[in-house]
Write an enzyme that holds these catalytic residues in place. Structure first.
Site, PDB file in Angstrom:
ATOM      1  CB  CYS A   1      -0.943   0.005   1.200  1.00 39.07           C
ATOM      2  SG  CYS A   1      -2.113  -1.365   1.206  1.00 39.07           S
TER       3      CYS A   1
ATOM      4  CG  HIS B   1      12.370  -2.054   3.179  1.00 37.68           C
ATOM      5  ND1 HIS B   1      12.121  -3.258   3.780  1.00 37.68           N
ATOM      6  CD2 HIS B   1      11.953  -2.189   1.890  1.00 37.68           C
ATOM      7  CE1 HIS B   1      11.588  -4.085   2.905  1.00 37.68           C
ATOM      8  NE2 HIS B   1      11.464  -3.468   1.741  1.00 37.68           N
TER       9      HIS B   1
ATOM     10  CG  HIS C   1      -3.965  20.241   5.365  1.00 39.04           C
ATOM     11  ND1 HIS C   1      -5.214  20.582   5.835  1.00 39.04           N
ATOM     12  CD2 HIS C   1      -3.479  21.350   4.741  1.00 39.04           C
ATOM     13  CE1 HIS C   1      -5.487  21.834   5.502  1.00 39.04           C
ATOM     14  NE2 HIS C   1      -4.453  22.322   4.843  1.00 39.04           N
TER      15      HIS C   1
ATOM     16  CG  HIS D   1      -2.550   3.358   3.978  1.00 44.84           C
ATOM     17  ND1 HIS D   1      -3.280   3.309   2.807  1.00 44.84           N
ATOM     18  CD2 HIS D   1      -2.455   2.075   4.419  1.00 44.84           C
ATOM     19  CE1 HIS D   1      -3.605   2.054   2.547  1.00 44.84           C
ATOM     20  NE2 HIS D   1      -3.113   1.290   3.506  1.00 44.84           N
TER      21      HIS D   1
ATOM     22  CG  HIS E   1     -17.974   6.250   6.035  1.00 42.07           C
ATOM     23  ND1 HIS E   1     -18.855   6.841   5.150  1.00 42.07           N
ATOM     24  CD2 HIS E   1     -18.749   5.595   6.945  1.00 42.07           C
ATOM     25  CE1 HIS E   1     -20.099   6.564   5.506  1.00 42.07           C
ATOM     26  NE2 HIS E   1     -20.062   5.818   6.589  1.00 42.07           N
TER      27      HIS E   1
ATOM     28  CG  ASN F   1      -6.872  -0.444   2.354  1.00 42.49           C
ATOM     29  OD1 ASN F   1      -6.264   0.278   1.557  1.00 42.49           O
ATOM     30  ND2 ASN F   1      -6.250  -1.292   3.143  1.00 42.49           N
TER      31      ASN F   1
END
Length: 497
Positions: free
Chosen positions: A225, A304, A388, A392, A421, A425
């Site tokens: 993702c 990572h 802001h 994810h 909502h 995802n």
């Protein structure tokens, strides 16, 4: 006559104002130091008078060779500085795919299909229902047409059809928004984690739009993702070495071939959370794009944790006991994500935090090392660095954990919760739906800073910082155009099905 007790001034002083004063003092230390120095110089010049100042100037002797050498040195240093300075990379505009109404999957439809597909496994159906009730998803999320069949038809043709639908629609909208012609695309990057056909998705895009034969194209798969920000990092590096160029990024996840039809609970989770989506982004290093670009890329930090076995296996594609392929999500996922985030913000913090927060963090670190290890570590206030936040939308637990750890308000995570909502995802494209939400609410002003944070298999935590280039008008179209007035909505802890 007894005297009235003195008021307790210490309790009446607002600590937040003390902190604000400290922050202003530290962040503007040099300015506050220069003011009295400049004042002293000005007073001294006024005391000397014009004639005395002229006498001092005339007393100075300038040698022509020294002037020429000094001028050449200044020009040389300036040239080296500007030549070695990284090119500014702009985000000109982006587009998010809006699924058609026919692809919507209300809770009732999802559960009815689950009961029919898993009719021999009532416990798996019940487990999916409990997950869905607490997921934070709404009634308007979408799945591709192949998943609507009973049983689903995850064929190669259906997967390609989904890819063409979500990618081409987003790219068509991007070309329309920016006025970019397909022949003007210099760099193309497509990221899709779980669907990697031959020819690649990037080749599919080149074929559709008849892009140039010398285009620099890349296809990223298996990156999870967080692949959207990996693509941004790759585009930034390429734009540093290719002047006067632009790059198109496509971030998506193809759901069709990855619908799990088994009974392993850890592998049923993605079925409940992942939904269809895509985003196309135009980045550029052209100076002519400076005035129309929406954002400027300031920082990008990649972390990572793949060297650690638990991190490597926490999001793992595998076969279950019956030979059915799915994505296994480990119970340790949130703890591993927390460690990855900690490592990422340790690198990001010094780049973005004001000096006041960095000093407080340093004092806390020294205090814990020298005096008391039980001291609670100081958590920097990242709200001072960003206006802001785009976290994810991987699930309610991910957003809750980051809100708690970063001490964010409900408004700061509103874009993430509402994106989860409305769209679910959508994997690597979710960050762009969140950014679009902020713009659709009319909250993005010139100079505002945005922090995008994404997590991915491996395990990775990547984050990018953008600075708004101009005040952005509320878009009249886009994925939020028909529903933004209804948001934000209240999302209960449990939705009874």
């Amino acid at each position: 006559m007894s005297q009235a007790p003195m008021p307790d001034f210490s309790s009446s002083v607002k600590l937040k104002y003390v902190k604000l004063g400290y922050q202003y003092l530290v962040n503007h230390f040099l300015s506050l130091l220069l003011i009295p120095v400049m004042a002293i110089i000005a007073v001294e010049l006024l005391r000397m008078g014009p004639q005395e100042i002229l006498n001092v100037w005339n007393s100075l002797h300038f040698d022509l060779v020294q002037v020429l050498c000094s001028s050449f040195f200044v020009i040389f240093i300036s040239t080296v500085y500007f030549m070695s300075k990284p090119r500014t990379v702009y985000l000109v505009d982006y587009s998010c795919y809006k699924p058609p109404v026919m692809c919507r999957v209300p809770f009732s439809t999802f559960m009815e299909h689950s009961r029919l597909i898993l009719k021999d496994s009532p416990k798996s159906v019940e487990f999916q229902m409990r997950i869905l009730e607490r997921s934070g998803l709404g009634e308007e999320t979408c799945l591709p047409p192949a998943i609507h069949y009973i049983p689903p038809t995850p064929t190669m043709d259906e997967a390609r059809s989904e890819a063409q639908m979500v990618i081409f629609t987003a790219m068509d909208d991007l070309f329309k928004k920016t006025g970019l012609m397909p022949k003007d695309v210099d760099i193309l990057i497509v990221n899709c984690s779980l669907f990697s056909p031959t020819p690649s998705l990037s080749a599919m895009v080149i074929n559709k739009y008849k892009l140039r034969s010398n285009i620099k194209s890349f296809n990223l798969s298996g990156m999870g993702c967080s692949a959207g920000l990996i693509s941004v990092d790759l585009a930034r590096d390429l734009l540093q070495v290719h002047p006067n160029s632009n790059a198109v990024i496509v971030s998506t996840e193809i759901i069709t071939p990855n619908y799990y039809k088994g009974n392993e609970r850890a592998m049923l989770l993605p079925n409940c959370l992942f939904r269809m989506g895509s985003a196309a982004i135009l980045m550029s290093n052209r100076r002519s794009d400076r005035w129309r670009a929406k954002y400027k890329l300031c920082h990008l930090v990649r972390t990572h944790r793949g060297a650690d076995d638990k991190s490597y296996y926490c999001v793992y594609e595998q076969e279950d006991k019956e030979g059915k392929i799915g994505i296994n999500l480990s119970k340790d996922l949130m703890a591993i994500a927390g460690e990855a985030l900690k490592a990422n913000i340790t690198t990001m913090g010094p780049l973005v935090l004001p000096a006041s927060e960095q000093l407080l963090f340093l004092f806390s670190l020294i205090g814990r090392k020298i005096f008391n290890l039980k001291w609670k570590p100081y958590i920097p206030d990242f709200k001072l660095a960003f206006e802001h936040f785009c976290i994810h939308a991987g699930g309610r637990a991910v957003i809750d954990e980051l809100q708690k750890n970063l001490q964010l308000s409900g408004e700061h995570v509103e874009a993430s919760r509402m994106t989860l909502h409305r769209f679910g995802n959508t994997s690597s494209s979710s960050l762009w739906y969140e950014l679009c939400y902020i713009e659709s609410k009319g909250r993005m002003r010139r100079g505002d800073r945005v922090w995008q944070i994404a997590f991915g298999s491996g395990f990775k935590c990547n984050s990018a910082v953008w600075k708004c280039n101009r005040t952005i008008k509320t878009p009249k179209d886009g994925p939020w155009s028909d529903c933004i007035d209804r948001y934000p909505v209240f999302i209960p802890e449990v939705v009874k099905l």
